[in-house]
Design a protein around this motif. Structure first.
Motif, mmCIF file in Angstrom:
data_model
loop_
_atom_site.group_PDB
_atom_site.id
_atom_site.type_symbol
_atom_site.label_atom_id
_atom_site.label_comp_id
_atom_site.label_asym_id
_atom_site.label_seq_id
_atom_site.Cartn_x
_atom_site.Cartn_y
_atom_site.Cartn_z
ATOM 1 N N SER A 49 0.839 -1.192 0.000
ATOM 2 C CA SER A 49 0.000 0.000 0.000
ATOM 3 C C SER A 49 0.880 1.251 0.000
ATOM 4 O O SER A 49 2.061 1.207 0.394
ATOM 5 C CB SER A 49 -0.905 0.022 1.230
ATOM 6 O OG SER A 49 -0.135 0.194 2.404
ATOM 7 N N SER A 50 0.324 2.375 -0.429
ATOM 8 C CA SER A 50 1.096 3.626 -0.488
ATOM 9 C C SER A 50 1.660 3.988 0.876
ATOM 10 O O SER A 50 2.825 4.425 0.991
ATOM 11 C CB SER A 50 0.209 4.758 -1.006
ATOM 12 O OG SER A 50 -0.218 4.500 -2.323
ATOM 13 N N ARG A 51 0.860 3.791 1.930
ATOM 14 C CA ARG A 51 1.310 4.162 3.267
ATOM 15 C C ARG A 51 2.490 3.298 3.718
ATOM 16 O O ARG A 51 3.497 3.806 4.223
ATOM 17 C CB ARG A 51 0.152 4.033 4.258
ATOM 18 C CG ARG A 51 0.526 4.403 5.689
ATOM 19 C CD ARG A 51 -0.680 4.316 6.598
ATOM 20 N NE ARG A 51 -1.725 5.264 6.189
ATOM 21 C CZ ARG A 51 -2.891 5.394 6.821
ATOM 22 N NH1 ARG A 51 -3.184 4.624 7.856
ATOM 23 N NH2 ARG A 51 -3.776 6.269 6.398
ATOM 24 N N ARG A 52 2.387 1.982 3.532
ATOM 25 C CA ARG A 52 3.464 1.098 3.979
ATOM 26 C C ARG A 52 4.717 1.292 3.133
ATOM 27 O O ARG A 52 5.835 1.236 3.649
ATOM 28 C CB ARG A 52 3.009 -0.357 3.931
ATOM 29 C CG ARG A 52 1.917 -0.670 4.932
ATOM 30 C CD ARG A 52 1.727 -2.155 5.126
ATOM 31 N NE ARG A 52 2.892 -2.760 5.766
ATOM 32 C CZ ARG A 52 2.898 -4.014 6.221
ATOM 33 N NH1 ARG A 52 1.818 -4.782 6.085
ATOM 34 N NH2 ARG A 52 3.978 -4.510 6.791
ATOM 35 N N VAL A 53 4.528 1.520 1.847
ATOM 36 C CA VAL A 53 5.692 1.745 0.987
ATOM 37 C C VAL A 53 6.409 3.022 1.386
ATOM 38 O O VAL A 53 7.650 3.069 1.442
ATOM 39 C CB VAL A 53 5.266 1.778 -0.493
ATOM 40 C CG1 VAL A 53 6.387 2.346 -1.367
ATOM 41 C CG2 VAL A 53 4.887 0.381 -0.973
ATOM 42 N N GLU A 54 5.660 4.080 1.674
ATOM 43 C CA GLU A 54 6.286 5.342 2.053
ATOM 44 C C GLU A 54 7.114 5.191 3.323
ATOM 45 O O GLU A 54 8.149 5.859 3.480
ATOM 46 C CB GLU A 54 5.226 6.427 2.221
ATOM 47 C CG GLU A 54 5.778 7.828 2.475
ATOM 48 C CD GLU A 54 6.725 8.311 1.385
ATOM 49 O OE1 GLU A 54 7.668 9.063 1.716
ATOM 50 O OE2 GLU A 54 6.538 7.937 0.203
ATOM 51 N N GLU A 99 7.870 9.054 -14.647
ATOM 52 C CA GLU A 99 6.657 8.641 -15.351
ATOM 53 C C GLU A 99 6.859 8.673 -16.864
ATOM 54 O O GLU A 99 6.416 7.769 -17.581
ATOM 55 C CB GLU A 99 5.477 9.543 -14.962
ATOM 56 C CG GLU A 99 5.104 9.513 -13.497
ATOM 57 C CD GLU A 99 4.490 8.188 -13.064
ATOM 58 O OE1 GLU A 99 4.099 7.385 -13.933
ATOM 59 O OE2 GLU A 99 4.403 7.962 -11.847
ATOM 60 N N ARG A 130 10.790 4.526 2.752
ATOM 61 C CA ARG A 130 11.655 5.517 2.106
ATOM 62 C C ARG A 130 13.005 5.685 2.813
ATOM 63 O O ARG A 130 14.052 5.691 2.146
ATOM 64 C CB ARG A 130 10.936 6.857 1.984
ATOM 65 C CG ARG A 130 11.751 7.922 1.244
ATOM 66 C CD ARG A 130 10.974 9.218 1.102
ATOM 67 N NE ARG A 130 9.834 9.047 0.215
ATOM 68 C CZ ARG A 130 9.882 9.165 -1.104
ATOM 69 N NH1 ARG A 130 11.048 9.448 -1.693
ATOM 70 N NH2 ARG A 130 8.797 9.003 -1.827
ATOM 71 N N LEU A 151 8.936 4.262 -5.765
ATOM 72 C CA LEU A 151 9.786 4.764 -4.684
ATOM 73 C C LEU A 151 11.256 4.488 -4.986
ATOM 74 O O LEU A 151 12.108 5.386 -4.866
ATOM 75 C CB LEU A 151 9.387 4.106 -3.364
ATOM 76 C CG LEU A 151 10.316 4.383 -2.175
ATOM 77 C CD1 LEU A 151 10.326 5.872 -1.835
ATOM 78 C CD2 LEU A 151 9.900 3.564 -0.958
ATOM 79 N N GLN A 176 3.815 0.988 -6.446
ATOM 80 C CA GLN A 176 4.250 2.056 -5.551
ATOM 81 C C GLN A 176 5.679 1.838 -5.054
ATOM 82 O O GLN A 176 6.460 2.778 -4.916
ATOM 83 C CB GLN A 176 3.285 2.166 -4.367
ATOM 84 C CG GLN A 176 1.889 2.631 -4.731
ATOM 85 C CD GLN A 176 1.893 4.002 -5.379
ATOM 86 O OE1 GLN A 176 2.597 4.910 -4.957
ATOM 87 N NE2 GLN A 176 1.095 4.147 -6.426
#
Length: 399
Positions: free
Chosen positions: A105-110, A274, A113, A356, A352
């Motif tokens: 998920s975006s939150r866990r991937v972030e 992108e 970082r 990153l 995601q």
């Protein structure tokens, strides 16, 4: 060239990261065309953007019905396998995807970082210590992507060199025989067996531990599905990102003005990534066959029930109806509806994480090596032969 039956041999040949000009011709004149695959016969090839979206999202096109069939047209020696997330349709596909989606998920991937930045800094420090020239494949791209996916799954880092060989075999089109692929697959399964057994004895909160729990406690996962998911995540998580870090750097350094423009405006990196995802043709062709379960009209062509369709998403990324000057690499482009991560139910679950890693790697290279340049002429870069994903075997650079 088309055969006597009007079928072109596919995948189309190209050197390095070049795009075969036949794609542009097909988009203009024959956007849904007959092609003959190395194995299993002929199918349809879709090259335009809107047609690609239709096939990728429409449930009338099935991956599951191609499983285990030797007569399935395909680029690989072995037909699609039943336990694979990549070869399932909803709802079976949805069940397995849900088990791994939370980890990406975006939150866990972030939250990853700082760790990704730490790995990149460590590798770049080592590159500086050793001095130029340096190989960015072995010095940055491979160790970064390997370390990140190994840590997410919770697999010990021992034997990474052997893993690289096994991973390449699973992405082979002509580099390995079917027998070699099967043997490598068996070794990969054995490679994971010890980690699985350890988690049964001592549960962990990493992704492999979650898969073991889903297999043993919740009865949501068969043994074959668990092993296949682990192998898929390891191989795909490594191969795609490692190759694209090297491919993107090669592309930018091949035109020094592109590299210099990003050095001057590092805030453009997210959009530039992108654009590079759209522009750089990672795959040597469309890998996954889909079969129509009923007659469907695509791009004015009737695809009959049982016929196989391939979607070339990177040709769709050059569609003149969607992009202005699609054959140009424009790092300031603002419109990026590419399909580098797929589309529809099979959209890449690790997108995601890949973004990153690409953002951190490219930003760090630009910041620390503004004078980076290829250490050999572009024509002398060696490319991996006979694999589905394209990338350099080595990328010698200096600064």
């Amino acid at each position: 060239m088309p055969s006597d039956a009007g079928e072109r041999r596919y995948p189309f040949a190209a050197d390095g990261l070049d795009t075969n000009p036949i794609y542009a011709k097909l988009r203009r004149e024959e956007p849904v065309s007959r092609v003959r695959l190395p194995y299993g016969g002929a199918g349809w090839l879709v090259t335009r953007y809107e047609d690609a979206k239709l096939v990728l999202a429409d449930p009338r096109f099935s991956r599951a019905v191609t499983v285990g069939r030797e007569d399935t047209p395909r680029a690989t020696p072995q037909p699609p396998q039943s336990a694979s997330l990549l070869s399932m349709d909803p709802p079976e596909h949805s069940r397995l995807r849900k088990l791994v989606a939370k980890a990406f998920s975006s939150r866990r991937v972030e939250r990853l970082r700082p760790r990704v930045q730490q790995i990149v800094d460590r590798q770049l420090d080592e590159i500086v210590r050793c001095g130029p020239p340096a190989d960015l494949v072995q010095g940055l791209a491979s160790p970064l992507s390997l370390t990140v996916i190994f840590e997410i799954l919770g697999v010990p880092p021992q034997g990474q060199r052997r893993f690289l060989e096994l991973a390449d075999s699973q992405m082979s089109t002509t580099a390995h025989t079917r027998e070699q692929r099967d043997a490598a697959r068996a070794e990969l399964e054995e490679y994971l067996a010890e980690s699985v057994a350890e988690r049964r004895e001592h549960p962990t909160d990493d992704l492999l531990g979650a898969l073991v729990c889903a297999r043993d406690d919740d009865d949501r996962l068969t043994e074959a599905e668990m092993v296949d998911l682990a192998i898929l995540l390891l191989v795909a998580g490594y191969e795609t990102t490692a190759n694209q870090i090297a491919n993107f750097t090669y592309t930018l350094l091949s035109d020094s003005k592109q590299w210099e423009s990003l050095c001057a405006r590092p805030e453009l990196v997210p959009g530039a990534v992108e654009e590079l995802l759209r522009y750089v043709q990672l795959a040597s062709g469309a890998l996954f066959p889909r079969a129509a379960v009923e007659d469907v009209t695509v791009g004015g062509v009737v695809v009959r029930a049982g016929e196989t369709v391939f979607v070339d998403t990177q040709s769709a990324g050059r569609d003149e109806a969607v992009y202005e000057h699609p054959e140009e690499l424009d790092l300031t482009r603002e419109h990026h509806p590419h399909m580098a991560f797929g589309y529809g139910p099979h959209y890449c679950v690790g997108a995601q994480l890949a973004l990153l890693e690409l953002h951190v790697a490219m930003s760090s290279l630009l910041r620390r090596f503004p004078g980076l340049h290829l250490a050999v002429p572009p024509a002398d870069i060696p490319w991996k032969p006979g694999l589905f994903f394209r990338g350099p075997q080595a990328l010698p650079v200096s600064w």
